[in-house]
Design an enzyme around this catalytic site. Sequence first.
Site: not given
Lengths: 613, 613
Positions: B319, B463-465
């Site tokens: 993140r 992306h990535e949450g």
Amino acid sequence: MSALRPTVDFLLHEWLQAGRLCGRPRFADHSRETFDAVLDTCERIAREKYAPFNRLVDTEEPRAVDDGQGGLKVVLPQATHEASRAFAESGMLSAAQDYEIGGMQLPYTVEAAAGAFFATASVSIGGGLLTIGNANLLLAHGTELQKKVFALNEFNGRFSGTMCLSEPQAGSSLSDVATRATPDGEGFEADPLGPRFRLRGNKMWISAGEHELSENIVHLVLAKIPGPDGKLVPGVKGISLFIVPKKLVDTEGRLTGERNDVALAGLNHKLGWRGTTNTLLNFGEGKYPVRGGAGAIGYLVGKPGEGLRCMFHMMNEARIGIGMAATALGLAGYYASLDYAKNRPQGRPVGPAGKDAAQPQVRIIEHADIRRMLLAQKSYGEGALALMLYCARLVDELRTGEAAAADEARLLLEVLTPIAKSWPSEFCLEANSLAIQIHGGYGYTRDFPVEQYWRDNRLNMIHEGTHGIQAADLLGRKVTMEGGKGLSLVAGRINATIERAIHRPDLAGHANALGKALQDVGAATKAAWATGNPAEALRNAVPYLQAFGHVVIAWMWLDVALSVPADTQDPAGQGRLAALRYFFHYELPKIGAWLQVVASRDPTCVEIPEEAF
Amino acid sequence: MSALRPTVDFLLHEWLQAGRLCGRPRFADHSRETFDAVLDTCERIAREKYAPFNRLVDTEEPRAVDDGQGGLKVVLPQATHEASRAFAESGMLSAAQDYEIGGMQLPYTVEAAAGAFFATASVSIGGGLLTIGNANLLLAHGTELQKKVFALNEFNGRFSGTMCLSEPQAGSSLSDVATRATPDGEGFEADPLGPRFRLRGNKMWISAGEHELSENIVHLVLAKIPGPDGKLVPGVKGISLFIVPKKLVDTEGRLTGERNDVALAGLNHKLGWRGTTNTLLNFGEGKYPVRGGAGAIGYLVGKPGEGLRCMFHMMNEARIGIGMAATALGLAGYYASLDYAKNRPQGRPVGPAGKDAAQPQVRIIEHADIRRMLLAQKSYGEGALALMLYCARLVDELRTGEAAAADEARLLLEVLTPIAKSWPSEFCLEANSLAIQIHGGYGYTRDFPVEQYWRDNRLNMIHEGTHGIQAADLLGRKVTMEGGKGLSLVAGRINATIERAIHRPDLAGHANALGKALQDVGAATKAAWATGNPAEALRNAVPYLQAFGHVVIAWMWLDVALSVPADTQDPAGQGRLAALRYFFHYELPKIGAWLQVVASRDPTCVEIPEEAF
């Protein structure tokens, strides 16, 4: 029926009472039924000829190919030709014109509403906005023959029109226009089509500057006539306006067979809005020598030196048109993401004990954050639509109202137009970003329409006067002009809405909040101008524009809400009241941060030394 | 030297005192000089192998072509192969690893800083983030042989790695993963590479899921092992983690010549970030039968049911990596628009008597609104960069600090990571929009780089949450976990900065403003949770995330400013103090509007009936 139609119908009839316009002589033949029939037709053409091809015109960009005469021509998809033809055949190019020249004598309010259907379906295929603006300008400032030969053939779809303002070295700064217009030989003044000049120069960012969608293209070109010393007059006072047809015509509007010396120099390859051809045009460089030599033949419109005044005549409508395009894109994204959110299952609600993975997934519209993003889009898009139609109604008042009402409409439009152009271009762009976000990864792919709406919408803060220019116009001119009369009028209208809303329990709190916000804008306006120095006043013109815009949209929502009963059981009415609440709770409080720097004439940005960036 | 380097150097050394890390045993061989050498190398590779090809990889998207075995393979531009090779040869894939496995034992702080150079040059060519994350995960949770066969070959560049989480029916909702893993025959548990399973299922959004940039691809795949009844366990507890190599390998890491049953099902065609291949992968559908049948062979990592825990091990760095990519794009746009603004003449300053058209045009950097848009970008981009490096420094503390300090770093990271991921993805995207605006019409064309930065950056909120997931993580978990200890720690750090700043006259006002803002966040946090009902608390989690993020960035700027003398004559220092002032005057006041709806648990969005949208 499109998702847009019920909202348009509500705003036109329940809110703006557009039917009352039919009581005026100009619109006496019209009725709710004729208005509906026009919208039905536009909706159908948009659905059949525009929407199915919106992605196609994005991927099959205009191409420049050899025209067989040593120059370039533009190839467009067949769908663009068909949409263009259907639009012209609908009669919408002359919707607002007199019956006697083949028009429908429709109110501009209805014409503007109709435009929303085309722009939601495919903004970049376009709906003749430039051609209409071009022809309207000639109606206002051209000679009788110029009207007949050029304007009428634009209204009937034979010719199309452009506006040629910018140049490579002068984008927003029109005083630096360097295109030269020199008298075209002896007797140049006696040409029946108008004083005849030869133009030489380069124009940039010309939409629809070259194509084969119509028989001819009527360029309206800003250029300077050199003085006796051969020099151009600095500043905008030296600018004149010329009709430069791509192909020369006779006094009956027939093509003479002569190609004018206007050459396509190249196409701009854009981030979005790709269905519209955007060109660099070279005037008079000798690519197509005509009548014995180089130089694009042009006919003066109006008086020398009054080019910009003529051009700005149509600016209100052009800017409302841009605002409407931005609004329509915002709504298109809203409808797409609403549909997605209602159908996509993913995740589960969080209960007091967390999530229960044994339960089936829910549709994402059940998640609070998705609903927040939907309601934000609704409040932006429908709020902006209300403002566009409100401004369009003012245009009708300006044209057909009693003298006092018309003058009031003129002043209101002076203040509201920069907002109508800029607010949707910023916040309906944000709406499109939220539409992508609701789609998640899918929204980032070209398999879904929302990324294109976002790309298309990004243009609207730039063309027809950038955000910065709208802001300087609003704070630098519009709120101070005529002793601040325009600002007072807007405040008066807002206060009238507040007066009505204050008596309704469900709206009284919002009415008070709007009253406070209006005072804050007024105080910030005064504080910005406290030293009387424009350079200080305008330092933070864009935050001022943003704050003023939010106040205006809050006003729109409060006024719209007055047309919805507090206890309505109609879901559409409940939705409008929810969007009102959203705007007052989530959006209006943002003006504090914007106005603070305006009121303090915050110098942070102007004081930083250039080398410190 | 890039425009970025002096800022990175300042933040690493003047501000974060990164050199002090060299006092720790792990970094004892390092010094400012070795750090500089690493950054020099990365800067050079980014300049030579990435930047020149950023537009190329946007226009020449990955293509899927016949692989000659009945399936599909991916064709990428030659430039991508060369950049990928140069990156691997630089040793940066194992920058942070132990000497004994070929690493450099560099602090993560320096590795993260190095990543900024690649991402500003070409974010979508990529810098091995996934491969590094994949290999790190195996180092933490794999067996010795899994480390040797897979992780070490990723660090040395022979293999590359992916993370296979999402599925078409389960994007962010991992509890709905439906990929099945069943034991691969008798003796499956005894495979030296780990318990051997056959996987069957479809994975979506897999970056670098298929390509020929490396000898092999190591997929890390989340899948569920069915219970004795053949059913999958609902929820995330049933998820296990598997290594699924594209090509099977022996215990020495040599390719056995067997193609595993992992097939490219299609490519996603994206709005931006087009240099990175993004795939749909089918596992075990029988496209490439292997060892006698269909089913992708995979080796269990860790224990059954602990897949998600293993996967989340590396989430902080992943993140922060996304936040850094967003930040780098923001800075890239800033540098491009600064350069443009310094060189483009247009318009004139407005004086007390208006504008003087007889004067030459000025460069647009002399206009107040252009300066505002530049300073906004600087405050967003450099503020975000400070946060990324601050978080990276915490990762080093977590890994190499004393026990108490490491635990504190862990908790600080829990709270700050959702902000480090989300804030740059929102505000550096806004920065890119401002960079377009400064360029005017040119910025909207593909002849300038800024439109691509804006498109590329739009991915980072997804992306990535997603933003919504980061927000729920922050307000729903991170600020309440361990009795609110993480939140208290962050508040303590912020207060420590305030304490130092309060004594400096030029910063005292900002220190007070930050103190007030911190109190407001604390109060809103309490008010959100006042009923203890997560559904109520989290209604407005995203506005909370935005407000908290703004407070954190304001803190970063105040802390950074403490490293700049008040009376500095250094332009770079003056620029930092101006960016600080910008952030406190123009940005921090925005938190009021965001926190208001959080504190009131505003129900507007959840209460609107679905049919009212």
